[in-house]
Design a protein around this motif. Sequence first.
Motif, PDB file in Angstrom:
ATOM      1  N   GLN A  45       0.833  -1.130  -0.083  1.00 18.69           N
ATOM      2  CA  GLN A  45       0.052   0.050   0.130  1.00 18.69           C
ATOM      3  C   GLN A  45       0.998   1.049   0.030  1.00 18.69           C
ATOM      4  O   GLN A  45       2.097   1.365   0.523  1.00 18.69           O
ATOM      5  CB  GLN A  45      -1.006   0.107   1.076  1.00 18.69           C
ATOM      6  N   PRO A  46       0.385   2.277  -0.670  1.00 17.27           N
ATOM      7  CA  PRO A  46       1.195   3.669  -0.351  1.00 17.27           C
ATOM      8  C   PRO A  46       1.021   3.923   0.729  1.00 17.27           C
ATOM      9  O   PRO A  46       0.359   3.747   1.659  1.00 17.27           O
ATOM     10  CB  PRO A  46       0.378   4.582  -1.359  1.00 17.27           C
ATOM     11  N   PRO A  47       2.045   4.793   1.482  1.00 10.55           N
ATOM     12  CA  PRO A  47       2.206   5.427   2.662  1.00 10.55           C
ATOM     13  C   PRO A  47       0.849   6.159   3.129  1.00 10.55           C
ATOM     14  O   PRO A  47       0.473   7.134   2.322  1.00 10.55           O
ATOM     15  CB  PRO A  47       3.340   6.480   2.840  1.00 10.55           C
ATOM     16  N   HIS A  48       0.273   5.775   4.213  1.00  8.81           N
ATOM     17  CA  HIS A  48      -1.218   6.359   4.545  1.00  8.81           C
ATOM     18  C   HIS A  48      -1.215   7.536   4.886  1.00  8.81           C
ATOM     19  O   HIS A  48      -1.908   8.562   4.577  1.00  8.81           O
ATOM     20  CB  HIS A  48      -1.445   5.362   5.582  1.00  8.81           C
ATOM     21  N   PRO A  49      -0.060   8.093   5.620  1.00  5.77           N
ATOM     22  CA  PRO A  49       0.292   9.730   5.964  1.00  5.77           C
ATOM     23  C   PRO A  49       0.226  10.616   4.938  1.00  5.77           C
ATOM     24  O   PRO A  49       0.090  11.777   4.750  1.00  5.77           O
ATOM     25  CB  PRO A  49       1.215   9.689   6.852  1.00  5.77           C
ATOM     26  N   SER A  50       0.606   9.896   3.588  1.00 11.06           N
ATOM     27  CA  SER A  50       0.403  10.786   2.422  1.00 11.06           C
ATOM     28  C   SER A  50      -0.825  11.001   1.582  1.00 11.06           C
ATOM     29  O   SER A  50      -0.762  11.607   0.774  1.00 11.06           O
ATOM     30  CB  SER A  50       1.601  10.187   1.295  1.00 11.06           C
ATOM     31  N   LEU A  51      -1.963  10.230   1.998  1.00 11.65           N
ATOM     32  CA  LEU A  51      -2.941  10.175   1.215  1.00 11.65           C
ATOM     33  C   LEU A  51      -3.780  11.460   1.560  1.00 11.65           C
ATOM     34  O   LEU A  51      -4.269  11.654   2.739  1.00 11.65           O
ATOM     35  CB  LEU A  51      -3.869   8.910   1.756  1.00 11.65           C
ATOM     36  N   TYR A  52      -4.329  12.126   0.468  1.00 14.07           N
ATOM     37  CA  TYR A  52      -5.398  12.910   0.532  1.00 14.07           C
ATOM     38  C   TYR A  52      -6.650  12.632  -0.481  1.00 14.07           C
ATOM     39  O   TYR A  52      -6.165  12.103  -1.555  1.00 14.07           O
ATOM     40  CB  TYR A  52      -4.882  14.435   0.240  1.00 14.07           C
ATOM     41  N   ILE A  53      -7.708  12.684   0.169  1.00 18.29           N
ATOM     42  CA  ILE A  53      -9.030  12.580  -0.705  1.00 18.29           C
ATOM     43  C   ILE A  53      -9.990  13.614  -0.500  1.00 18.29           C
ATOM     44  O   ILE A  53     -10.026  14.262   0.515  1.00 18.29           O
ATOM     45  CB  ILE A  53      -9.489  11.310   0.272  1.00 18.29           C
ATOM     46  N   THR A  54     -10.697  13.679  -1.561  1.00 17.70           N
ATOM     47  CA  THR A  54     -11.715  14.828  -1.336  1.00 17.70           C
ATOM     48  C   THR A  54     -12.794  14.416  -0.484  1.00 17.70           C
ATOM     49  O   THR A  54     -13.134  13.161  -0.366  1.00 17.70           O
ATOM     50  CB  THR A  54     -12.529  15.037  -2.823  1.00 17.70           C
ATOM     51  N   ALA A  55     -13.715  15.300  -0.185  1.00 12.78           N
ATOM     52  CA  ALA A  55     -14.777  14.996   0.939  1.00 12.78           C
ATOM     53  C   ALA A  55     -15.730  13.980   0.226  1.00 12.78           C
ATOM     54  O   ALA A  55     -16.389  13.206   0.759  1.00 12.78           O
ATOM     55  CB  ALA A  55     -15.312  16.185   1.518  1.00 12.78           C
TER      56      ALA A  55
ATOM     57  N   LEU B 225     -16.624   5.501   5.952  1.00 14.45           N
ATOM     58  CA  LEU B 225     -15.510   5.655   6.782  1.00 14.45           C
ATOM     59  C   LEU B 225     -14.633   4.352   7.261  1.00 14.45           C
ATOM     60  O   LEU B 225     -14.883   3.421   6.521  1.00 14.45           O
ATOM     61  CB  LEU B 225     -16.393   5.895   8.296  1.00 14.45           C
ATOM     62  N   TYR B 226     -13.676   4.704   7.925  1.00 13.70           N
ATOM     63  CA  TYR B 226     -12.818   3.390   8.009  1.00 13.70           C
ATOM     64  C   TYR B 226     -13.446   2.399   8.921  1.00 13.70           C
ATOM     65  O   TYR B 226     -14.197   2.479   9.631  1.00 13.70           O
ATOM     66  CB  TYR B 226     -11.527   3.676   8.990  1.00 13.70           C
ATOM     67  N   SER B 227     -13.191   1.127   8.558  1.00 17.45           N
ATOM     68  CA  SER B 227     -13.555  -0.134   9.522  1.00 17.45           C
ATOM     69  C   SER B 227     -12.896  -0.165  10.772  1.00 17.45           C
ATOM     70  O   SER B 227     -11.668   0.088  10.798  1.00 17.45           O
ATOM     71  CB  SER B 227     -13.399  -1.520   8.468  1.00 17.45           C
TER      72      SER B 227
ATOM     73  N   ALA C 135      -4.642  -2.575  10.185  1.00 18.12           N
ATOM     74  CA  ALA C 135      -4.806  -2.623   8.765  1.00 18.12           C
ATOM     75  C   ALA C 135      -6.193  -2.177   8.338  1.00 18.12           C
ATOM     76  O   ALA C 135      -6.387  -2.280   6.974  1.00 18.12           O
ATOM     77  CB  ALA C 135      -4.649  -4.265   8.264  1.00 18.12           C
ATOM     78  N   GLY C 136      -6.710  -1.087   8.734  1.00 16.31           N
ATOM     79  CA  GLY C 136      -7.766  -0.537   8.566  1.00 16.31           C
ATOM     80  C   GLY C 136      -7.443   0.542   7.548  1.00 16.31           C
ATOM     81  O   GLY C 136      -8.324   0.867   6.498  1.00 16.31           O
ATOM     82  N   ASP C 137      -6.224   1.036   7.568  1.00 17.53           N
ATOM     83  CA  ASP C 137      -5.868   2.125   6.412  1.00 17.53           C
ATOM     84  C   ASP C 137      -5.631   1.211   5.070  1.00 17.53           C
ATOM     85  O   ASP C 137      -6.092   1.697   4.113  1.00 17.53           O
ATOM     86  CB  ASP C 137      -4.731   2.546   6.905  1.00 17.53           C
ATOM     87  N   TYR C 138      -5.176  -0.092   5.160  1.00 18.54           N
ATOM     88  CA  TYR C 138      -5.005  -0.879   4.056  1.00 18.54           C
ATOM     89  C   TYR C 138      -6.288  -1.086   3.478  1.00 18.54           C
ATOM     90  O   TYR C 138      -6.624  -0.926   2.197  1.00 18.54           O
ATOM     91  CB  TYR C 138      -4.208  -2.073   4.371  1.00 18.54           C
TER      92      TYR C 138
ATOM     93  N   ALA D 291      -1.891 -10.995   8.493  1.00 17.67           N
ATOM     94  CA  ALA D 291      -3.174 -11.515   8.644  1.00 17.67           C
ATOM     95  C   ALA D 291      -4.339 -10.694   8.427  1.00 17.67           C
ATOM     96  O   ALA D 291      -5.389 -11.233   7.539  1.00 17.67           O
ATOM     97  CB  ALA D 291      -3.380 -12.166   9.811  1.00 17.67           C
ATOM     98  N   GLU D 292      -4.292  -9.456   8.699  1.00 11.54           N
ATOM     99  CA  GLU D 292      -5.329  -8.465   8.498  1.00 11.54           C
ATOM    100  C   GLU D 292      -5.369  -7.823   7.293  1.00 11.54           C
ATOM    101  O   GLU D 292      -6.554  -7.756   6.393  1.00 11.54           O
ATOM    102  CB  GLU D 292      -5.013  -7.314   9.365  1.00 11.54           C
ATOM    103  N   ARG D 293      -4.292  -8.115   6.303  1.00 10.14           N
ATOM    104  CA  ARG D 293      -4.336  -7.692   5.028  1.00 10.14           C
ATOM    105  C   ARG D 293      -5.247  -8.648   4.327  1.00 10.14           C
ATOM    106  O   ARG D 293      -5.703  -8.528   3.045  1.00 10.14           O
ATOM    107  CB  ARG D 293      -3.065  -7.274   4.533  1.00 10.14           C
TER     108      ARG D 293
END
Length: 247
Positions: free
Chosen positions: A147-157, A165-167, A173-176, A218-220
């Motif tokens: 996965q790409p680094p999660h802290p670099s992710l920006y998304i439109t509202a 929302l996040y599971s 691994a909720g970010d993945y 395992a979570e992935r």
Amino acid sequence: MKVSLITITHNKAEGLRRTIASINAQRLQPGVEVEHIIVDGCSSDGTDAVLKEAEAQSIIIRREPVGVYDAINAGISAASGSIIGLLHGGDVFSDSSVIQDVVNAFSAIEAPDYVYGDIHYLTRKGRIGRLFQGRPASRETLLTGFQPPHPSLYITAKAQREVGLYSTDYRNAGDYEMILRIFFNDNLRGRYLARDMVAMEPGGLATRLSSRLWINNAERRKALRSMGFSVSWFTILRHYLYLFRIK
């Protein structure tokens, strides 16, 4: 254009202070603003004093710690910006132009629905460590667990509302799982920004060796199966081949 930055924190008073200073140091063009949302898990280490200093210019949410993804969801629910991003307590921007560059990307004629880039890890002594690049990210590499680094992710509202929302069913691994939902949504278009965006503080559950080798993988697999993909352990372990190629 307003960017909602969500910071989740728990007992990281000095780290949070650095994070806030990094946000305040961003150089923004007229018409660009940052809405900073701090979600604190009822810290007991002096974070109250930092929050008191920040309350005039930030949205403060205090709640009993339930989990990382529950806290992120609280921040998303409070966000009013057209773009949503994350910068957690202790992490800082790599330079003072990150937010403006993100806004510029979303302001392009063929504007993406989400962007992602690179981050680097800080060493225990605060020095610049390994660079983690998002460039290999694709549907193919995601199926190996990369996965790409999660802290670099920006998304439109708007896109965030579409994917939800996040599971909270994941430990780390909720970010993945969220990135899978974003990348495999045919209605959304992404863009890779070839720039270092965040200096990430060392430590944390997801960076411990036992977590990387067992819990994370395992979570992935669980996340991929929730998307309808049947993957073996061998397939999941292939994402280390991409990680070894990263500087």
